[in-house]
Design an enzyme around this catalytic site. Structure first.
Site: not given
Ligand code: ADP
Length: 811
Positions: A685, A728
């Protein structure tokens, strides 16, 4: 009538007859008995009036009081009345001597008294002793001797006289008369006129009798042995007590053993366990008090007595109540609560653990433990918690064998002892932190604990007796579900908790943490006042976490200081202002927002998922003259390294568009640094983050400091979706980021992102790396085809020749 006519002599006469009950008089026998019946008394009187001779015949049935001729055996004994004595009660005691066998031929009178015509039989004087007779005689002698020895009813003199008789017929009669035979058996012998037959019958009766005696003796012996043993044990025990007393160990082992026996009697447990405890107590009793073995046995007994075997908590599953408790004790978490209530509803329908085991997953301090506690409270079951963090050894789950000094049961049964019922809510904390090594695999032991097929008979090395865990409600927690061994994970239903926004933390602090700390520090009423702004300052500058654990600790610290001030009499109440806060907790520990304050070249804010929740991840790239090396530093997992390679390959594929020299990668060394690592699996990611940093560094275009990004990248620059978007975005929001670049594939996950975050942060979905560059770089290098970029990179001269198509720089 079994008479043997041929041997009966022709002497016929009439005599009075006395019927006998339960008695038979053999010829040659002298004995006395009492006579009471009038008919019998008359017969006696008549006999005495004549020649003292009388016929004695036994009744077939001794119960008959007034017998007729038919009630008598047909063969009796002619006897002489030797003495008569009138007793005070009217009965007569007589002494008679049997003379010879008499066959009853006819009754002369029956009414007043019996008189009878008999044929008497004289025993032949000189019997021919055939070998058969001698053999039988010896046999009878032998058996009779044994009988006398076994029965001890005859004295030896009598025995000697009997055995000395030379006439085999008289011998047989004497033996028969001394044996405790039934009248029927004696009659059999009386009726045997033939000596050989008489001996044979006697032999038969004797051997039957001996068998019975033998059996009697055996039974007697057994009973006596048993009694002796009990007595002996009693005696030894008493002796042991005495010795212990002598040794000054008055209370000593005996008192201990007595107490254990009492405890055992009061304890509910299955029979096999009880048997085991009894055995161990008996063992303990024999061990000298000071020995180490005694301690081991004692510990074992204590464990067996302390573990719950049958005791159960009365559990109820009231959904409304459960909902109330969950809401009272936890702010927010609506979806999680919903799932938990569904779970409790299922529990209400079944007694045993139904369906998969719940795994509450999420960063520390988000309320996993306290949710589990609430579940226990709603179900009215005791709560126990066992941490599995750092467990490497199977023995920590299953216990050590008792042969080790200081061995103990494993953590599971330790928890059960603490619970003291068989159906607690059992929290297995940090199941993802279990590791396996050479000491065996704790995960496989856990599998047995959690498997409803196997946990009915869980085996602990220490306890040894299978333990039933099937009534326990297990709940597990984990920070990272992916680190739970796969076979275990398969059994679990994961409920994910992600972390809180600032606003949520504020609510939790105000409504839950602060009231709890107030009570803990006895700060009643308004002794402490703290505004939302100051609470927010605590959240922003003294904590940095997804959960609220640090926050709780900081609030505890504040309360402690206030309590101290109040106790010292410095103040009645304290209003915690920003200044007071800093004097209590020191200068700010964290600067609010970790984002860079300026746009920079080669520095990009990525977003990572960690076990602690989401985090901002600053990726730095620097380019130095060199020979094409790719250097990676920081906490980079292998997966992250692959991402870096992929990012570089993408940049090279865009060499022309970015107007980089075709061989740029050979002339420079590229250094990528990721200061704080996400977990290795999360590497991909950071793909677009690294690619952006690379492009920025190579083209010397600055990156916008308020943009954060997350996304996986392919070689051709396509952006692929990632996990953990909620965490996140929380981290980005916390750090003050206002734009987040996300993969298009993650748009669906925006549902989970709290509304507050969505209202303050712009989420920009992208599907290609080119879009990322356009958004993140202050000046898009791709838009400058043919033109020049704002700033020349300081190393531009390294390749300036090739860049502008020729010439030799720096000869
Ligand atoms: P975890 O087990 O996830 O590490 P804990 O359950 O120990 O976290 O939570 C730490 C503290 O935070 C506890 O005092 C708990 O009550 C509190 N807490 C966490 N989440 C909430 C919430 N949503 N509402 C109220 N208190 C909470």
């Amino acid at each position: 009538m079994a008479t043997e006519e041929h041997s009966v002599p022709e002497t016929k006469d009439v005599y009075p007859l006395l019927p006998l009950r339960g008695l038979l008089v053999f010829p040659g026998m002298v004995l006395h008995f009492d006579v009471g019946r009038p008919k019998s008394v008359r017969a006696l009187e008549q006999a005495v009036a004549n020649d003292h001779l009388i016929v004695l015949a036994s009744q077939e049935d001794g119960q008959v009081d007034d017998p007729s001729a038919d009630d008598l055996y047909g063969i009796g004994t002619l006897a002489r009345v030797k003495q008569m004595l009138k007793l005070p009660n009217g009965t007569i005691r007589v002494l008679v001597e049997g003379l010879k066998r008499a066959v009853l031929r006819a009754f002369v009178s029956e009414d007043d008294l019996f008189t009878v015509r008999v044929e008497t039989y004289d025993e032949p004087e000189d019997v021919v002793v055939t070998p058969a007779i001698e053999a039988m005689r010896r046999s009878v002698t032998q058996q009779f001797e044994q009988y006398v020895r076994l029965s001890r009813k005859l004295d030896l003199d009598t025995y000697a006289t009997v055995v000395d008789m030379s006439h085999p017929g008289q011998f047989a009669d004497a033996v028969a008369s001394h044996l405790p035979l039934k009248v029927r058996e004696k009659q059999d012998i009386l009726e045997a006129f033939d000596i050989e037959k008489r001996l044979e019958r006697l032999l038969q009766i004797l051997s039957d009798e001996r068998e019975v005696l033998e059996l009697e003796r055996k039974i007697h012996q057994r009973v006596r042995k048993q009694m002796e043993r009990t007595q002996k044990e009693y005696y030894l025990r008493e002796q042991m007590k005495a010795i212990q007393r002598e040794l000054g160990d008055k209370e000593g082992r005996q008192a201990e053993v007595d107490e254990l026996r009492e405890k055992l009697a009061a304890k509910r447990m299955p029979d096999d366990v009880r048997d085991r405890v009894e055995k161990e107590i008996a063992r303990l009793e024999r061990i000298p008090p000071a020995s180490a073995e005694g301690t081991v046995v004692r510990n074992y007994i204590d464990w067996l007595l302390a573990l719950p075997w049958l005791e159960a908590a009365k559990s109820t599953a009231d959904i409304a109540r459960a909902e109330r408790i969950l809401n009272e004790e936890h702010y927010g978490l609506d979806k999680v609560k919903e799932r938990i209530l569904e779970f409790i509803a299922v529990q209400a329908l079944t007694d045993k653990q139904a369906g998969p085991i719940i795994c509450l997953a999420g960063p520390p301090g988000v309320g996993k433990t306290s949710l589990a506690r609430s579940i226990a409270k709603s179900l009215k079951r005791p709560f126990v918690r066992v941490s599995l963090g750092g467990v490497r050894d199977e023995a920590e789950i299953r216990g050590h064998r008792r042969t080790y000094i200081g061995s103990m049961p494993g953590r599971i049964l330790q928890g059960m002892r603490q619970a003291s019922v068989v159906n607690p809510v059992f929290l297995l904390d940090e199941i993802d932190k279990m590791a396996s090594d050479f000491r065996g695999d704790p995960a496989s032991a856990m599998l047995e604990v959690l498997d409803p097929e196997q946990n009915r008979a869980f085996s602990d090395h220490y306890i040894e007796i299978p333990y039933d865990l099937s009534n326990v409600l297990f709940i597990t927690t984990a920070n990272n579900v992916y680190q739970i061994p796969a076979p275990l994970r398969d059994r679990m239903e994961v409920i994910q908790l992600s972390g809180y926004t600032e606003i949520e933390k504020l609510h939790i602090a105000r409504e839950h943490l602060l009231p709890k700390q107030r009570t803990a520090h006895a700060l009643k009423g308004d002794r402490i006042r703290i505004s939302d702004d100051v609470l927010l300052e605590v959240i922003r500058h003294y904590t940095r976490e997804a959960g609220v654990r640090q926050l709780d600790r900081q609030l505890a610290a504040v309360c402690r200081k206030v309590a101290r001030a109040v106790a010292a009499g410095d103040a009645k109440r304290v209003t915690v202002t920003s200044g007071v806060l800093q004097s209590y907790l020191g200068p700010h520990k964290y600067e609010f927002g970790e984002m860079e304050t300026e746009d920079q070249v080669g520095v990009v804010a990525g977003l990572a998922w960690t076990e602690m929740g989401g985090d901002l991840l600053l990726v730095e790239v620097s380019i130095v003259p060199g020979s094409g090396k790719l250097v990676l530093t920081g906490q980079l997992g292998d997966v992250m390294k692959e991402s870096a390679q992929t990012a570089l390959s993408y940049v090279r594929s865009r060499t022309r568009a970015l107007r980089l020299p075709p061989d740029f990668h050979e002339k420079v060394d590229i250094h990528i640094h990721v200061p704080e690592g996400a977990i290795p699996k999360d590497g991909p990611s950071a793909g677009i983050t690294m690619a952006t940093a690379l492009v920025s560094a190579l083209t010397h275009v600055r990156v916008r400091h308020d943009v954060a990004m997350t996304g996986e990248i392919t070689l051709r620059g396509r952006v692929l979706p990632i996990g953990g978007l909620k965490e996140k975005s929380l981290a980005a929001h916390r750090a003050g980021i206002r734009t987040i670049v996300i993969p298009k594939g993650n748009v669906k996950d925006l549902d989970e992102v709290p509304d507050l975050v969505k209202s303050e942060v712009e989420f920009v979905p992208v599907s290609h790396m080119d879009e990322v560059l356009r958004l993140a770089l202050v000046d898009n290098p791709l838009d400058h085809a043919g033109g020049s970029l704002a700033d020349e990179p300081w190393w531009a001269d390294v390749w300036s020749d090739s860049r502008f198509g020729g010439g030799e720089a720096h000869q």
